[in-house]
Design a protein around this motif. Structure first.
Motif, short mmCIF file in Angstrom:
data_model
loop_
_atom_site.label_atom_id
_atom_site.label_comp_id
_atom_site.label_asym_id
_atom_site.label_seq_id
_atom_site.Cartn_x
_atom_site.Cartn_y
_atom_site.Cartn_z
N ALA A 67 0.84 -45.98 30.05
CA ALA A 67 -0.56 -45.58 29.84
C ALA A 67 -0.77 -44.13 30.28
O ALA A 67 -1.56 -43.40 29.68
CB ALA A 67 -1.50 -46.49 30.62
N GLY A 68 -0.04 -43.70 31.32
CA GLY A 68 -0.20 -42.35 31.84
C GLY A 68 0.68 -41.32 31.16
O GLY A 68 0.78 -40.18 31.63
N LEU A 69 1.34 -41.73 30.08
CA LEU A 69 2.20 -40.83 29.28
C LEU A 69 3.37 -40.28 30.08
O LEU A 69 3.92 -39.23 29.76
CB LEU A 69 1.40 -39.67 28.68
N LEU A 70 3.76 -41.01 31.15
CA LEU A 70 4.96 -40.61 31.89
C LEU A 70 6.20 -41.13 31.20
O LEU A 70 7.29 -40.59 31.35
CB LEU A 70 4.90 -41.18 33.32
N GLU A 71 6.03 -42.23 30.45
CA GLU A 71 7.15 -42.81 29.69
C GLU A 71 6.64 -43.16 28.30
O GLU A 71 5.46 -43.46 28.14
CB GLU A 71 7.58 -44.15 30.30
N ARG A 72 7.56 -43.17 27.35
CA ARG A 72 7.21 -43.67 26.02
C ARG A 72 7.65 -45.13 25.91
O ARG A 72 8.72 -45.48 26.42
CB ARG A 72 7.91 -42.85 24.93
N PRO A 73 6.85 -46.00 25.26
CA PRO A 73 7.29 -47.38 25.06
C PRO A 73 8.39 -47.44 23.99
O PRO A 73 8.57 -46.47 23.25
CB PRO A 73 6.03 -48.08 24.58
N ASP A 74 9.10 -48.57 23.92
CA ASP A 74 10.08 -48.75 22.83
C ASP A 74 9.33 -48.88 21.51
O ASP A 74 9.77 -48.39 20.48
CB ASP A 74 10.91 -50.02 23.06
N GLU A 75 8.20 -49.59 21.57
CA GLU A 75 7.34 -49.75 20.39
C GLU A 75 5.90 -49.77 20.85
O GLU A 75 5.63 -50.12 22.00
CB GLU A 75 7.60 -51.09 19.70
N GLY A 76 4.99 -49.48 19.94
CA GLY A 76 3.56 -49.54 20.25
C GLY A 76 2.98 -48.16 20.47
O GLY A 76 3.72 -47.16 20.48
N ASP A 91 5.47 -31.70 25.06
CA ASP A 91 4.63 -30.66 25.65
C ASP A 91 3.15 -31.02 25.53
O ASP A 91 2.37 -30.81 26.46
CB ASP A 91 4.86 -29.31 24.95
N GLN A 92 2.76 -31.55 24.38
CA GLN A 92 1.35 -31.96 24.19
C GLN A 92 1.00 -33.10 25.15
O GLN A 92 -0.08 -33.12 25.73
CB GLN A 92 1.12 -32.40 22.75
N ARG A 93 1.95 -34.02 25.34
CA ARG A 93 1.70 -35.14 26.26
C ARG A 93 1.58 -34.64 27.69
O ARG A 93 0.75 -35.12 28.46
CB ARG A 93 2.83 -36.18 26.13
N THR A 94 2.38 -33.66 28.05
CA THR A 94 2.29 -33.08 29.40
C THR A 94 0.92 -32.44 29.61
O THR A 94 0.31 -32.59 30.67
CB THR A 94 3.41 -32.04 29.62
N ALA A 95 0.44 -31.74 28.60
CA ALA A 95 -0.88 -31.09 28.71
C ALA A 95 -1.98 -32.13 28.90
O ALA A 95 -2.88 -31.95 29.74
CB ALA A 95 -1.15 -30.24 27.48
N ILE A 96 -1.90 -33.24 28.16
CA ILE A 96 -2.90 -34.30 28.30
C ILE A 96 -2.81 -34.93 29.69
O ILE A 96 -3.83 -35.19 30.35
CB ILE A 96 -2.70 -35.38 27.21
N ARG A 97 -1.57 -35.13 30.14
CA ARG A 97 -1.38 -35.73 31.47
C ARG A 97 -2.03 -34.87 32.55
O ARG A 97 -2.66 -35.35 33.47
CB ARG A 97 0.12 -35.87 31.72
N ARG A 98 -1.86 -33.57 32.40
CA ARG A 98 -2.41 -32.63 33.39
C ARG A 98 -3.94 -32.57 33.37
O ARG A 98 -4.57 -32.48 34.40
CB ARG A 98 -1.90 -31.23 33.03
N ASN A 99 -4.50 -32.61 32.17
CA ASN A 99 -5.93 -32.34 32.02
C ASN A 99 -6.79 -33.59 31.97
O ASN A 99 -7.95 -33.56 32.37
CB ASN A 99 -6.19 -31.54 30.74
#
Ligand SMILES: Nc1ncnc2c1ncn2[C@@H]1O[C@H](COP(=O)(O)OP(=O)(O)OP(=O)(O)O)[C@@H](O)[C@H]1O
Length: 238
Positions: A67-76, A91-99
């Motif tokens: 949920a926190g975009l620290l890991e990607r699921p296998d599916e979903g 990179d986009q996921r890191t920006a979302i995680r930060r902000n």
């Protein structure tokens, strides 16, 4: 970023603040696979506080990491508002995680060489806010959490409950849309845990952040908007 309605999300509903859709995650254990999440679905609305209560090893941390975009699921897919985060680059996921996402863990992970105020300023400065703005916001949060006198103290000079309140302030400093907590009161005595929870709940109500709070504390879980559990790799009502 594609803002159109995505066919993979729950149909006919306005976007939730956070939606997990069909999440699968397995881990290799020797020569067999451990299926931890088997198509888990979850929606959390803005301002909603959801307790996640499940036995050890059932996948709470795994779900929070996905949920926190620290890991990607296998599916979903993981949606934040209308955005499908599966489609984004790292990179986009890191920006979302930060902000947009705040985390609080069982052990606070405050930086020991910095004061409480500086720890709360850090994520804001990483985001690019001027130091003065970050300091004012940190002081505002410290006052709100009744830690106004403690801003210049280092973590080692604070009690466990005070350290956790600083960790909460740090997690919400960037006004995230999603707040994820993994046993944040787990190492506190019951009275301090309740006090930290009260401070957190007031912040959540005031800010409208969507909150997923993993805990073994049933008393705290009962005070949230709803409680869920993990069973057979699926999210179920507790
Ligand atoms: N990176 C990994 N590699 C292999 N197995 C893993 C990995 N991450 C988690 N697991 C396994 O997946 C299962 C779920 O782990 P997870 O940490 O999500 O559980 P949890 O419900 O948070 O447990 P706890 O309440 O004890 O923190 C456990 O059996 C764990 O050993």
């Amino acid at each position: 970023m594609n803002m159109a309605v995505d066919p993979r999300r729950t149909p006919d509903l306005a976007p939730a603040a956070l939606e997990l859709a069909g999440i699968r995650r397995s881990f290799d254990e020797g020569d067999r696979q451990l299926h931890i999440l088997n198509g888990a679905n979850l929606r959390i609305e803005a301002g909603e506080m959801v307790a996640l209560v499940a036995p050890s090893g059932t996948g709470k941390s795994t779900l929070l990491h996905i949920a926190g975009l620290l890991e990607r699921p296998d599916e979903g897919d993981v949606f934040l508002g209308p955005v499908n985060c599966s489609d984004l680059s790292d990179d986009q996921r890191t920006a979302i995680r930060r902000n947009d996402i705040g985390f609080v863990y069982q052990f606070h992970h405050l930086l020991p060489e910095f004061t409480a105020q500086e720890n709360i300023m850090m994520p804001q400065m990483i985001r690019g806010l001027p130091k003065k703005v970050a300091a004012e916001r940190a002081d505002e949060l410290l006052n709100y959490l009744r830690l106004g006198e403690r801003g210049k103290h280092r973590p080692s000079e604070l009690s466990g409950g005070e350290q956790q309140r600083v960790a909460v302030a740090r997690a919400v400093a960037n006004a995230p849309r999603i707040l994820l907590l993994d046993e944040p009161t787990g190492n506190l005595d019951p009275t301090t845990a309740k006090y930290v929870f009260d401070a957190l709940a007031a912040l959540v109500r005031a800010s409208g952040v969507a909150t997923l709070f993993a805990t073994h504390n049933l008393e705290l879980a009962a005070r949230m908007d709803r409680a869920i559990t993990l069973k057979d790799g699926l999210v179920q009502p507790l």
